[in-house]
Design a protein around this motif. Sequence first.
Motif, mmCIF file in Angstrom:
data_model
loop_
_atom_site.group_PDB
_atom_site.id
_atom_site.type_symbol
_atom_site.label_atom_id
_atom_site.label_comp_id
_atom_site.label_asym_id
_atom_site.label_seq_id
_atom_site.Cartn_x
_atom_site.Cartn_y
_atom_site.Cartn_z
ATOM 1 N N ARG A 1 0.827 -1.209 0.000
ATOM 2 C CA ARG A 1 0.000 0.000 0.000
ATOM 3 C C ARG A 1 0.862 1.260 0.000
ATOM 4 N NH1 ARG A 1 -3.284 -3.074 3.451
ATOM 5 N NH2 ARG A 1 -2.287 -2.166 5.288
ATOM 6 N N LYS A 2 2.018 1.204 0.724
ATOM 7 C CA LYS A 2 2.899 2.369 0.759
ATOM 8 C C LYS A 2 3.485 2.640 -0.617
ATOM 9 C CE LYS A 2 4.251 2.148 5.626
ATOM 10 N NZ LYS A 2 5.368 1.962 6.577
ATOM 11 N N VAL A 3 3.935 1.546 -1.276
ATOM 12 C CA VAL A 3 4.493 1.716 -2.623
ATOM 13 C C VAL A 3 3.421 2.254 -3.564
ATOM 14 C CG1 VAL A 3 5.485 0.519 -4.607
ATOM 15 C CG2 VAL A 3 6.249 -0.065 -2.295
ATOM 16 N N ALA A 4 2.218 1.654 -3.471
ATOM 17 C CA ALA A 4 1.119 2.124 -4.333
ATOM 18 C C ALA A 4 0.766 3.574 -4.001
ATOM 19 C CB ALA A 4 -0.102 1.220 -4.158
ATOM 20 N N GLY A 5 0.818 3.907 -2.696
ATOM 21 C CA GLY A 5 0.523 5.285 -2.290
ATOM 22 C C GLY A 5 1.546 6.257 -2.844
ATOM 23 N N ILE A 6 2.861 5.830 -2.819
ATOM 24 C CA ILE A 6 3.912 6.706 -3.354
ATOM 25 C C ILE A 6 3.712 6.940 -4.847
ATOM 26 C CG2 ILE A 6 6.385 6.867 -3.809
ATOM 27 C CD1 ILE A 6 6.846 5.346 -1.183
ATOM 28 N N ILE A 7 3.333 5.860 -5.551
ATOM 29 C CA ILE A 7 3.133 5.983 -6.999
ATOM 30 C C ILE A 7 1.880 6.811 -7.301
ATOM 31 C CG2 ILE A 7 2.657 4.701 -9.125
ATOM 32 C CD1 ILE A 7 4.305 2.384 -7.931
ATOM 33 N N ALA A 8 0.829 6.566 -6.507
ATOM 34 C CA ALA A 8 -0.458 7.213 -6.803
ATOM 35 C C ALA A 8 -0.526 8.653 -6.313
ATOM 36 C CB ALA A 8 -1.601 6.404 -6.177
ATOM 37 N N THR A 9 0.339 9.004 -5.336
ATOM 38 C CA THR A 9 0.241 10.346 -4.750
ATOM 39 C C THR A 9 0.353 11.464 -5.778
ATOM 40 O OG1 THR A 9 1.046 9.594 -2.598
ATOM 41 C CG2 THR A 9 1.281 11.939 -3.105
ATOM 42 N N PRO A 10 1.336 11.435 -6.703
ATOM 43 C CA PRO A 10 1.403 12.528 -7.698
ATOM 44 C C PRO A 10 0.136 12.646 -8.532
ATOM 45 C CG PRO A 10 3.441 11.288 -7.683
ATOM 46 C CD PRO A 10 2.467 10.498 -6.857
ATOM 47 N N PHE A 11 -0.407 11.478 -8.914
ATOM 48 C CA PHE A 11 -1.634 11.512 -9.721
ATOM 49 C C PHE A 11 -2.803 12.042 -8.908
ATOM 50 C CE2 PHE A 11 1.070 8.215 -11.564
ATOM 51 C CZ PHE A 11 1.098 8.602 -12.900
ATOM 52 N N ILE A 12 -2.852 11.640 -7.630
ATOM 53 C CA ILE A 12 -3.934 12.148 -6.771
ATOM 54 C C ILE A 12 -3.812 13.655 -6.596
ATOM 55 C CG2 ILE A 12 -4.904 12.087 -4.438
ATOM 56 C CD1 ILE A 12 -4.105 9.125 -4.317
ATOM 57 N N LYS A 13 -2.571 14.118 -6.349
ATOM 58 C CA LYS A 13 -2.364 15.566 -6.190
ATOM 59 C C LYS A 13 -2.730 16.313 -7.468
ATOM 60 C CE LYS A 13 -0.815 15.520 -1.973
ATOM 61 N NZ LYS A 13 -1.594 16.167 -0.894
ATOM 62 N N LEU A 14 -2.342 15.713 -8.632
ATOM 63 C CA LEU A 14 -2.678 16.339 -9.901
ATOM 64 C C LEU A 14 -4.189 16.396 -10.095
ATOM 65 C CD1 LEU A 14 -1.843 17.522 -12.624
ATOM 66 C CD2 LEU A 14 -1.694 15.170 -13.525
ATOM 67 N N LEU A 15 -4.855 15.277 -9.721
ATOM 68 C CA LEU A 15 -6.313 15.264 -9.828
ATOM 69 C C LEU A 15 -6.935 16.314 -8.909
ATOM 70 C CD1 LEU A 15 -8.888 13.981 -10.933
ATOM 71 C CD2 LEU A 15 -8.773 12.290 -9.069
ATOM 72 N N GLU A 16 -6.405 16.410 -7.678
ATOM 73 C CA GLU A 16 -6.913 17.422 -6.749
ATOM 74 C C GLU A 16 -6.699 18.827 -7.305
ATOM 75 O OE1 GLU A 16 -4.937 16.737 -3.088
ATOM 76 O OE2 GLU A 16 -6.213 15.052 -2.493
ATOM 77 N N LEU A 17 -5.513 19.044 -7.913
ATOM 78 C CA LEU A 17 -5.238 20.353 -8.493
ATOM 79 C C LEU A 17 -6.194 20.668 -9.635
ATOM 80 C CD1 LEU A 17 -3.483 22.892 -8.691
ATOM 81 C CD2 LEU A 17 -1.923 21.607 -10.189
ATOM 82 N N LEU A 18 -6.434 19.658 -10.504
ATOM 83 C CA LEU A 18 -7.351 19.866 -11.620
ATOM 84 C C LEU A 18 -8.767 20.157 -11.120
ATOM 85 C CD1 LEU A 18 -6.132 17.072 -14.095
ATOM 86 C CD2 LEU A 18 -5.739 19.547 -14.247
ATOM 87 N N ILE A 19 -9.173 19.397 -10.108
ATOM 88 C CA ILE A 19 -10.509 19.634 -9.542
ATOM 89 C C ILE A 19 -10.585 21.026 -8.938
ATOM 90 C CG2 ILE A 19 -12.125 18.926 -7.730
ATOM 91 C CD1 ILE A 19 -11.221 16.045 -8.205
ATOM 92 N N TYR A 20 -9.517 21.417 -8.236
ATOM 93 C CA TYR A 20 -9.493 22.741 -7.616
ATOM 94 C C TYR A 20 -9.567 23.839 -8.673
ATOM 95 C CZ TYR A 20 -7.772 26.756 -4.973
ATOM 96 O OH TYR A 20 -7.629 27.991 -4.397
ATOM 97 N N VAL A 21 -8.768 23.673 -9.762
ATOM 98 C CA VAL A 21 -8.781 24.659 -10.835
ATOM 99 C C VAL A 21 -10.161 24.703 -11.490
ATOM 100 C CG1 VAL A 21 -7.837 25.258 -13.102
ATOM 101 C CG2 VAL A 21 -6.305 24.523 -11.265
ATOM 102 N N PHE A 22 -10.728 23.501 -11.732
ATOM 103 C CA PHE A 22 -12.050 23.440 -12.354
ATOM 104 C C PHE A 22 -13.098 24.123 -11.477
ATOM 105 C CE2 PHE A 22 -16.128 21.195 -12.785
ATOM 106 C CZ PHE A 22 -16.423 21.503 -14.097
ATOM 107 N N VAL A 23 -13.046 23.820 -10.188
ATOM 108 C CA VAL A 23 -14.014 24.423 -9.262
ATOM 109 C C VAL A 23 -13.857 25.940 -9.244
ATOM 110 C CG1 VAL A 23 -14.673 24.641 -6.832
ATOM 111 C CG2 VAL A 23 -14.294 22.386 -7.821
ATOM 112 N N GLU A 24 -12.598 26.428 -9.161
ATOM 113 C CA GLU A 24 -12.375 27.874 -9.154
ATOM 114 C C GLU A 24 -12.828 28.524 -10.454
ATOM 115 O OE1 GLU A 24 -11.426 29.780 -6.669
ATOM 116 O OE2 GLU A 24 -11.439 28.002 -5.389
ATOM 117 N N LEU A 25 -12.582 27.816 -11.587
ATOM 118 C CA LEU A 25 -13.003 28.350 -12.880
ATOM 119 C C LEU A 25 -14.522 28.451 -12.953
ATOM 120 C CD1 LEU A 25 -12.275 29.274 -15.735
ATOM 121 C CD2 LEU A 25 -12.335 26.879 -16.463
ATOM 122 N N VAL A 26 -15.186 27.375 -12.524
ATOM 123 C CA VAL A 26 -16.652 27.396 -12.544
ATOM 124 C C VAL A 26 -17.178 28.449 -11.577
ATOM 125 C CG1 VAL A 26 -18.737 26.053 -12.112
ATOM 126 C CG2 VAL A 26 -16.790 25.000 -13.265
#
Length: 476
Positions: free
Chosen positions: A309-334
């Motif tokens: 789970r830690k290895v998967a978390g390390i790999i998935a963390t950048p994608f999760i952060k990117l997704l959070e950033l995209l959602i944040y940008v989308f929400v702010e844009l809307v």
Amino acid sequence: RERTMKTSVLFLLCLSVFPGFSQGRVVGEDETGFAECNMFFSGQVPPEGFSEPFHVKICQQYNKKPRFATLYSTKDKIPLYSAFKYTKPAQSEEEDWLVEPQIDDPENDLQEMVHEADVAGSVANLGANQALTSDYVGSGYERGLLNPSLLNEKDFQMATYTLTNAVPLSPSLSKSWHRDVGRVVEQALVPHCSKKDHLYLLAGAIPSNVLVNGKVTVPETLWLAACCDAPGGWSLALVKKVKDENSLADLAVGELEQQLPAGVRLFKGSCGEDNQEQDKMEAIMQAVALIRSEEQEGTSENQDGGFVRKVAGIIATPFIKLLELLIYVFVELVKFVFRCLWLVVKWVVSTLLNGAYSLWNGVVFYLKEISMVLISIPCDMGKVIINIMQGLLEIIQDVAFLTYKILSIPVGFVLHLAAFPYYTICAIPSLLKDIATGVGGTFSLVIDAMGTLLHGFYYLVAYIVKRFVPKGSSDD
């Protein structure tokens, strides 16, 4: 999970367009305790001993009603404790984070919590005394609620999502703390308090020396103090060390107070700590121990796949952060689009209202003037009629006066006046006779005068001759 995320995003958008239901009032120094939020403390008496100048009392409200109370440290930019009552377990968790403008700008006239983006340019020194959402971005910490949203429902739950109720916690610690607090309150504390609405809860944090992005203090200890202020009442405290996520120690409220600043008293009269029923306290402790053992068992079972789970978390963390950033940008844009649309609609409505107001004023003025003219017509007619009547009265008065004068003339004068023509005509012959007699007399008088004058002249001449002419001469 995807459906929950979509629902959360939609909910955030709706609340971004229609803010203003949440309120957090900074309690003034001249007010007693937490003002209208004293109802969340046993005996309506807040904890004693928290008296630093950087401590701010906040009465957290939602839909214009008190929901819980918070003591906030502007130095650490985290709450020191939040006082609340158990309502009902939350059916869902919807987040909408707000800030308190008056903490950073006491002179600001905003009396309620608002979205950070809505006051970014209107509140002086925003973020100087409180944490902002940007302070957590990329830090590895999330906003952990002292008053957990899962112990509240509806309006009480929505009121918990304010940064003045949040401390920096790692995602796993935040999850375990909220799970432990929720299970302890629902399974151990609520069932053993004879009056649920007399169960007073204090959730707090002890600051450490660790800062998030050099701004927000990370707590070293999380604690929960409970007071059942009812017949057969009791009090209890729980403590979790931040460095040990699996730790959950139960202790007396007095023991917890020893870990807090000197002189702190959490409950009025210690909430019957010295006279607690032994059987009830043992039942509560057993329930807490059962929850703690189940938590530890669940932790040990999860350790087998921990590495994966830690290895998967390390790999998935950048994608999760990117997704959070995209959602944040989308929400702010809307939010920006909705805000622009709202401004346009507001401008159009304001223009229409101003036009309607001007039209209404014109119609009212026109009707007023017409009414005044219509009202003045009978008045003018009345004035004309009155003037005519006055004229007639004056004519009648003059006729009467003339009649009176005529009637007041003597009768003899009238008879003489009437006989004047007769006497005048009859007197003409006599007048002519008198004129002729006068003319004749005058002529006779003139002749006599001329004769007398000539006679006198003759006499004078004769006398002179007799006097100065000698007589001899006369004989020759």
